[in-house]
Design an enzyme around this catalytic site. Structure first.
Site, PDB file in Angstrom:
ATOM      1  N   ASN A   1      38.389   8.374  90.595  1.00 46.80           N
ATOM      2  CA  ASN A   1      38.428   8.534  89.649  1.00 46.80           C
ATOM      3  C   ASN A   1      37.437  10.034  88.955  1.00 46.80           C
ATOM      4  OD1 ASN A   1      37.774   8.355  87.016  1.00 46.80           O
ATOM      5  ND2 ASN A   1      35.721   6.501  87.318  1.00 46.80           N
ATOM      6  N   TRP A   2      38.401  10.654  88.502  1.00 49.01           N
ATOM      7  CA  TRP A   2      37.769  12.273  88.620  1.00 49.01           C
ATOM      8  C   TRP A   2      36.907  12.482  87.605  1.00 49.01           C
ATOM      9  CZ3 TRP A   2      43.047  16.284  88.885  1.00 49.01           C
ATOM     10  CH2 TRP A   2      44.031  15.380  90.263  1.00 49.01           C
ATOM     11  N   LYS A   3      37.163  11.270  86.387  1.00 48.22           N
ATOM     12  CA  LYS A   3      36.150  11.344  86.034  1.00 48.22           C
ATOM     13  C   LYS A   3      36.023  12.223  84.693  1.00 48.22           C
ATOM     14  CE  LYS A   3      33.009   8.481  88.076  1.00 48.22           C
ATOM     15  NZ  LYS A   3      31.590   8.357  88.702  1.00 48.22           N
TER      16      LYS A   3
ATOM     17  N   HIS B   1      34.811   0.648  83.163  1.00 47.12           N
ATOM     18  CA  HIS B   1      33.950   1.469  84.735  1.00 47.12           C
ATOM     19  C   HIS B   1      32.506   1.322  83.559  1.00 47.12           C
ATOM     20  CE1 HIS B   1      32.030   4.042  86.388  1.00 47.12           C
ATOM     21  NE2 HIS B   1      33.338   4.394  87.030  1.00 47.12           N
TER      22      HIS B   1
ATOM     23  N   GLU C   1      30.492   3.264  83.157  1.00 46.83           N
ATOM     24  CA  GLU C   1      29.618   4.657  82.128  1.00 46.83           C
ATOM     25  C   GLU C   1      30.578   4.613  81.100  1.00 46.83           C
ATOM     26  OE1 GLU C   1      31.499   7.891  85.213  1.00 46.83           O
ATOM     27  OE2 GLU C   1      30.195   7.758  86.784  1.00 46.83           O
TER      28      GLU C   1
ATOM     29  N   GLU D   1      32.224  -2.228  91.040  1.00 50.43           N
ATOM     30  CA  GLU D   1      30.707  -1.030  91.293  1.00 50.43           C
ATOM     31  C   GLU D   1      29.839  -1.654  91.096  1.00 50.43           C
ATOM     32  OE1 GLU D   1      33.629   2.687  91.488  1.00 50.43           O
ATOM     33  OE2 GLU D   1      33.140   2.213  89.401  1.00 50.43           O
TER      34      GLU D   1
ATOM     35  N   GLY E   1      27.504   7.326  92.043  1.00 54.56           N
ATOM     36  CA  GLY E   1      26.866   9.307  92.206  1.00 54.56           C
ATOM     37  C   GLY E   1      25.743   8.785  92.792  1.00 54.56           C
TER      38      GLY E   1
ATOM     39  N   SER F   1      29.349   5.849  96.120  1.00 52.39           N
ATOM     40  CA  SER F   1      29.278   6.538  96.881  1.00 52.39           C
ATOM     41  C   SER F   1      29.946   6.122  98.374  1.00 52.39           C
ATOM     42  CB  SER F   1      27.883   6.763  97.071  1.00 52.39           C
ATOM     43  OG  SER F   1      26.965   7.029  96.466  1.00 52.39           O
TER      44      SER F   1
ATOM     45  N   GLY G   1      34.251   7.812  93.540  1.00 55.37           N
ATOM     46  CA  GLY G   1      34.307   9.356  92.172  1.00 55.37           C
ATOM     47  C   GLY G   1      34.360  10.212  92.913  1.00 55.37           C
ATOM     48  N   GLY G   2      32.589  11.153  93.564  1.00 60.42           N
ATOM     49  CA  GLY G   2      33.029  12.688  93.504  1.00 60.42           C
ATOM     50  C   GLY G   2      33.513  12.571  95.064  1.00 60.42           C
TER      51      GLY G   2
END
Ligand code: 13P
Length: 249
Positions: A9-11, A94, A96, A166, A172, A212, A233-234
């Site tokens: 997930n590149w966000k 998600h 977010e 999640e 993150g 993470s 993510g990251g």
């Protein structure tokens, strides 16, 4: 046999040139597992990403969509629009989206319906906040998120649904759920499905862990029996790290 999946997930990261460059690096990586690989670039770059990944075995998925088919929803994108550019899977729910864009279970139920009506696959996300876990309410919260958005569906719908647990406190933050915490929750998720739909559904739905995940911890998390992969993510923004995770099964 449940599918193993690793989805990046590149966000809200990577412009057009960066999308092109990251996909080029991803395509040069060696894959040593059977895991399905997905990437979710930002919506303006989806079409470009679909073309750039053609024939690579990497599936391009959307990070969000609206529940309406079309109409006066400025700034939104529908399922059929995604399908028309070759995007067949969408991430929904998600944390977010829930936190910053006020997405509710009710809204998510409608989004899930719209995706399924358009023959799309859904990666449905949920997870408790830190306060929920501290209060010992994590299973209640997660159980309700699943029930409220998905339990109006028939059993067949779950052929097109992937679940992604999640925990919000692990997204993150560098803090990962321990492999045992992940396994415990994934077993609870499967039990929740089993209670409503029976073993055939519970045993066939892939349940991903997100929060993470890094090359250093992926193998241990993925080794747990009810963890079928990860939503990353990251670490999905670097081709080497992402493929180290893909190859961690
Ligand atoms: P991080 O891997 O950066 O913690 O993000 C997880 C996530 O939210 C994936 O959807």
């Amino acid at each position: 046999m449940r599918k193993q999946i690793v989805a990046g997930n590149w966000k809200m990261n990577n412009d057009a040139a960066q999308t092109e460059a990251l996909i080029a690096s991803l395509k040069s990586q060696e894959k040593t597992t059977n895991a399905e690989v997905m990437i979710a670039p930002t919506s303006v770059n989806l079409s470009q990403a679909v073309k750039a990944t053609e024939g690579s075995g990497i599936e391009v998925v959307a990070q969000n969509m609206h529940f309406a088919e079309n109409g006066a929803y400025t700034g939104e994108i529908s399922a059929s629009m995604l399908k028309s550019i070759g995007v067949n899977t969408v991430i929904l729910g998600h944390s977010e989206r829930r936190e910053y864009f006020n997405e509710t279970d009710e809204m998510l139920a409608k989004k899930v319906d719209a995706a399924l009506a358009n023959n799309m696959r859904v990666i449905f996300c949920f997870g408790e906040e830190l306060a929920d876990r501290k209060a010992g309410n994590e299973e209640t919260v997660v159980g309700n998120q699943i029930k409220n958005a998905l339990f109006h569906l028939g059993a067949d719908a779950f052929e097109s649904i992937v679940l992604a647990y999640e925990p919000v406190w692990a997204i993150g933050t560098g803090e990962t759920a321990s492999p045992e915490q992940a396994q415990d929750m994934h077993a609870f998720i499967r039990k929740t499905l089993n209670d409503k739909y029976g073993a055939a559904v519970a045993d066939s739905v892939s349940v991903l862990y997100g929060g993470s995940v890094k090359p250093a911890n992926a193998q241990e998390i993925f080794s747990k029996p009810d963890v079928d992969g990860g939503l990353i993510g990251g670490a999905s923004l670097k081709a080497d790290d992402f493929f180290a995770i893909v190859n961690a099964f």
